[in-house]
Design a protein around this motif. Structure first.
Motif, PDB file in Angstrom:
ATOM      1  N   LYS A  43     -37.271  19.157 -34.421  1.00 48.13           N
ATOM      2  CA  LYS A  43     -37.469  19.872 -33.151  1.00 48.13           C
ATOM      3  C   LYS A  43     -36.169  20.424 -32.598  1.00 48.13           C
ATOM      4  O   LYS A  43     -36.132  21.560 -32.101  1.00 48.13           O
ATOM      5  CB  LYS A  43     -38.118  18.948 -32.118  1.00 48.13           C
ATOM      6  CG  LYS A  43     -39.565  18.688 -32.378  1.00 48.13           C
ATOM      7  CD  LYS A  43     -40.186  17.887 -31.249  1.00 48.13           C
ATOM      8  CE  LYS A  43     -41.657  17.656 -31.537  1.00 48.13           C
ATOM      9  NZ  LYS A  43     -42.335  16.981 -30.445  1.00 48.13           N
ATOM     10  N   ASN A  47     -35.390  24.343 -32.062  1.00 51.49           N
ATOM     11  CA  ASN A  47     -34.986  24.854 -30.757  1.00 51.49           C
ATOM     12  C   ASN A  47     -33.694  25.666 -30.868  1.00 51.49           C
ATOM     13  O   ASN A  47     -33.576  26.763 -30.322  1.00 51.49           O
ATOM     14  CB  ASN A  47     -34.816  23.692 -29.783  1.00 51.49           C
ATOM     15  CG  ASN A  47     -34.450  24.142 -28.401  1.00 51.49           C
ATOM     16  OD1 ASN A  47     -34.689  25.267 -28.017  1.00 51.49           O
ATOM     17  ND2 ASN A  47     -33.859  23.253 -27.643  1.00 51.49           N
ATOM     18  N   LYS A  51     -33.400  29.673 -30.224  1.00 50.59           N
ATOM     19  CA  LYS A  51     -32.463  30.129 -29.198  1.00 50.59           C
ATOM     20  C   LYS A  51     -31.484  31.144 -29.785  1.00 50.59           C
ATOM     21  O   LYS A  51     -31.198  32.170 -29.170  1.00 50.59           O
ATOM     22  CB  LYS A  51     -31.712  28.937 -28.622  1.00 50.59           C
ATOM     23  CG  LYS A  51     -30.802  29.282 -27.484  1.00 50.59           C
ATOM     24  CD  LYS A  51     -30.122  28.056 -26.930  1.00 50.59           C
ATOM     25  CE  LYS A  51     -29.142  28.460 -25.858  1.00 50.59           C
ATOM     26  NZ  LYS A  51     -28.269  27.398 -25.446  1.00 50.59           N
ATOM     27  N   LYS A  98     -42.421  30.489 -28.559  1.00 50.18           N
ATOM     28  CA  LYS A  98     -42.889  29.694 -27.418  1.00 50.18           C
ATOM     29  C   LYS A  98     -42.965  28.211 -27.767  1.00 50.18           C
ATOM     30  O   LYS A  98     -42.563  27.357 -26.981  1.00 50.18           O
ATOM     31  CB  LYS A  98     -44.254  30.199 -26.960  1.00 50.18           C
ATOM     32  CG  LYS A  98     -44.763  29.503 -25.728  1.00 50.18           C
ATOM     33  CD  LYS A  98     -46.074  30.096 -25.269  1.00 50.18           C
ATOM     34  CE  LYS A  98     -46.537  29.413 -24.003  1.00 50.18           C
ATOM     35  NZ  LYS A  98     -47.775  30.013 -23.510  1.00 50.18           N
ATOM     36  N   GLU A  99     -43.471  27.885 -28.931  1.00 49.56           N
ATOM     37  CA  GLU A  99     -43.634  26.479 -29.325  1.00 49.56           C
ATOM     38  C   GLU A  99     -42.299  25.820 -29.643  1.00 49.56           C
ATOM     39  O   GLU A  99     -42.158  24.606 -29.530  1.00 49.56           O
ATOM     40  CB  GLU A  99     -44.534  26.349 -30.563  1.00 49.56           C
ATOM     41  CG  GLU A  99     -45.884  26.982 -30.448  1.00 49.56           C
ATOM     42  CD  GLU A  99     -45.864  28.424 -30.917  1.00 49.56           C
ATOM     43  OE1 GLU A  99     -45.094  28.762 -31.824  1.00 49.56           O
ATOM     44  OE2 GLU A  99     -46.612  29.221 -30.337  1.00 49.56           O
ATOM     45  N   LYS A 102     -37.660  24.894 -25.557  1.00 49.14           N
ATOM     46  CA  LYS A 102     -37.954  23.981 -24.466  1.00 49.14           C
ATOM     47  C   LYS A 102     -38.484  24.796 -23.285  1.00 49.14           C
ATOM     48  O   LYS A 102     -38.233  25.996 -23.190  1.00 49.14           O
ATOM     49  CB  LYS A 102     -36.697  23.218 -24.055  1.00 49.14           C
ATOM     50  CG  LYS A 102     -36.173  22.307 -25.128  1.00 49.14           C
ATOM     51  CD  LYS A 102     -34.898  21.627 -24.683  1.00 49.14           C
ATOM     52  CE  LYS A 102     -34.363  20.738 -25.794  1.00 49.14           C
ATOM     53  NZ  LYS A 102     -33.069  20.152 -25.458  1.00 49.14           N
ATOM     54  N   ASN A 103     -39.224  24.138 -22.387  1.00 49.31           N
ATOM     55  CA  ASN A 103     -39.832  24.856 -21.266  1.00 49.31           C
ATOM     56  C   ASN A 103     -38.788  25.546 -20.400  1.00 49.31           C
ATOM     57  O   ASN A 103     -38.990  26.669 -19.939  1.00 49.31           O
ATOM     58  CB  ASN A 103     -40.672  23.908 -20.410  1.00 49.31           C
ATOM     59  CG  ASN A 103     -41.994  23.580 -21.070  1.00 49.31           C
ATOM     60  OD1 ASN A 103     -42.473  24.332 -21.899  1.00 49.31           O
ATOM     61  ND2 ASN A 103     -42.572  22.450 -20.705  1.00 49.31           N
ATOM     62  N   LYS A 104     -37.679  24.875 -20.151  1.00 48.60           N
ATOM     63  CA  LYS A 104     -36.633  25.443 -19.310  1.00 48.60           C
ATOM     64  C   LYS A 104     -36.058  26.698 -19.940  1.00 48.60           C
ATOM     65  O   LYS A 104     -35.893  27.720 -19.267  1.00 48.60           O
ATOM     66  CB  LYS A 104     -35.529  24.408 -19.088  1.00 48.60           C
ATOM     67  CG  LYS A 104     -34.435  24.872 -18.171  1.00 48.60           C
ATOM     68  CD  LYS A 104     -33.390  23.789 -17.972  1.00 48.60           C
ATOM     69  CE  LYS A 104     -32.262  24.286 -17.077  1.00 48.60           C
ATOM     70  NZ  LYS A 104     -31.207  23.289 -16.942  1.00 48.60           N
ATOM     71  N   GLN A 105     -35.772  26.657 -21.230  1.00 46.83           N
ATOM     72  CA  GLN A 105     -35.230  27.823 -21.918  1.00 46.83           C
ATOM     73  C   GLN A 105     -36.262  28.948 -21.991  1.00 46.83           C
ATOM     74  O   GLN A 105     -35.926  30.120 -21.846  1.00 46.83           O
ATOM     75  CB  GLN A 105     -34.774  27.445 -23.325  1.00 46.83           C
ATOM     76  CG  GLN A 105     -33.539  26.584 -23.345  1.00 46.83           C
ATOM     77  CD  GLN A 105     -33.197  26.113 -24.734  1.00 46.83           C
ATOM     78  OE1 GLN A 105     -34.034  26.132 -25.630  1.00 46.83           O
ATOM     79  NE2 GLN A 105     -31.962  25.677 -24.910  1.00 46.83           N
ATOM     80  N   TYR A 106     -37.518  28.581 -22.198  1.00 50.21           N
ATOM     81  CA  TYR A 106     -38.586  29.572 -22.254  1.00 50.21           C
ATOM     82  C   TYR A 106     -38.680  30.323 -20.925  1.00 50.21           C
ATOM     83  O   TYR A 106     -38.762  31.558 -20.902  1.00 50.21           O
ATOM     84  CB  TYR A 106     -39.904  28.866 -22.590  1.00 50.21           C
ATOM     85  CG  TYR A 106     -41.100  29.767 -22.626  1.00 50.21           C
ATOM     86  CD1 TYR A 106     -41.261  30.701 -23.643  1.00 50.21           C
ATOM     87  CD2 TYR A 106     -42.078  29.691 -21.646  1.00 50.21           C
ATOM     88  CE1 TYR A 106     -42.356  31.531 -23.688  1.00 50.21           C
ATOM     89  CE2 TYR A 106     -43.181  30.515 -21.685  1.00 50.21           C
ATOM     90  CZ  TYR A 106     -43.315  31.428 -22.701  1.00 50.21           C
ATOM     91  OH  TYR A 106     -44.403  32.258 -22.734  1.00 50.21           O
ATOM     92  N   ARG A 107     -38.627  29.600 -19.817  1.00 49.19           N
ATOM     93  CA  ARG A 107     -38.680  30.240 -18.501  1.00 49.19           C
ATOM     94  C   ARG A 107     -37.445  31.109 -18.259  1.00 49.19           C
ATOM     95  O   ARG A 107     -37.544  32.193 -17.671  1.00 49.19           O
ATOM     96  CB  ARG A 107     -38.797  29.191 -17.402  1.00 49.19           C
ATOM     97  CG  ARG A 107     -40.180  28.568 -17.318  1.00 49.19           C
ATOM     98  CD  ARG A 107     -40.299  27.729 -16.073  1.00 49.19           C
ATOM     99  NE  ARG A 107     -39.273  26.680 -16.065  1.00 49.19           N
ATOM    100  CZ  ARG A 107     -39.496  25.401 -16.171  1.00 49.19           C
ATOM    101  NH1 ARG A 107     -40.719  24.964 -16.249  1.00 49.19           N
ATOM    102  NH2 ARG A 107     -38.508  24.531 -16.173  1.00 49.19           N
ATOM    103  N   GLU A 108     -36.281  30.650 -18.710  1.00 51.52           N
ATOM    104  CA  GLU A 108     -35.064  31.453 -18.568  1.00 51.52           C
ATOM    105  C   GLU A 108     -35.176  32.766 -19.327  1.00 51.52           C
ATOM    106  O   GLU A 108     -34.786  33.821 -18.815  1.00 51.52           O
ATOM    107  CB  GLU A 108     -33.854  30.671 -19.060  1.00 51.52           C
ATOM    108  CG  GLU A 108     -33.427  29.554 -18.139  1.00 51.52           C
ATOM    109  CD  GLU A 108     -32.277  28.733 -18.701  1.00 51.52           C
ATOM    110  OE1 GLU A 108     -31.753  29.074 -19.783  1.00 51.52           O
ATOM    111  OE2 GLU A 108     -31.907  27.744 -18.053  1.00 51.52           O
TER     112      GLU A 108
END
Length: 156
Positions: A43, A47, A51, A98-99, A102-108
């Protein structure tokens, strides 16, 4: 999929079924084993890879938009191309990464996309507004008409 298990002087090939991860292509190596495709399962590594891919795409997008905005091209094809590139990054983020992020990076990344799109539109409309303003001002300065001169003068 197969997993190669290697012990001293022996290699054993074990079938393990389907592996969940990111399938990537390698650049090639000079070693004895040639690897063309590789699946990243960890994982943290997924990630980091996602990124890195998104940062690379954003860098290319910013260069593309900068070249368009600094050029004298006022065509709609260039605007559509820039907006198309933004949509390509948005769909790649939704569908591929998306999968793996991480959620934080996805939102950024989502906020980066929205801000980039809004800023591009604002800069383009601002450039168009100033270009039209300059063009209209130059028209007025170049060709004064006789009627305008009569309206400005004194009447007798």
């Amino acid at each position: 999929m197969y997993y190669v298990k290697r012990k001293i002087k022996r290699a054993k090939c074990v079938g393990i079924g389907e592996i969940v991860g990111i399938l990537t292509k390698t650049r090639g190596s000079k070693s004895a084993i040639q690897v063309k495709k590789m699946t990243i399962c960890d994982k943290n590594m997924r990630n980091a890879h996602a990124k890195k891919q998104m940062d690379k795409k954003f860098s290319e997008l910013y260069n593309f938009i900068y070249k368009f905005l600094t050029s004298d091209d006022n065509s709609e094809e260039g605007v559509k191309a820039c907006l198309g590139e933004i949509e390509k990054i948005k769909s790649a983020l939704f569908n591929k990464h998306k999968e793996n992020l991480k959620n934080k990076q996805y939102r950024e990344y989502l906020t980066k996309i929205v801000l980039t799109e809004n800023e591009f539109r604002n800069k383009y409309f601002e450039r168009e507004f100033y270009a039209n303003l300059i063009k209209n001002t130059m028209k007025k300065m170049e060709a004064p008409t006789y009627e305008e001169e009569m309206e400005k003068g004194r009447s007798r």
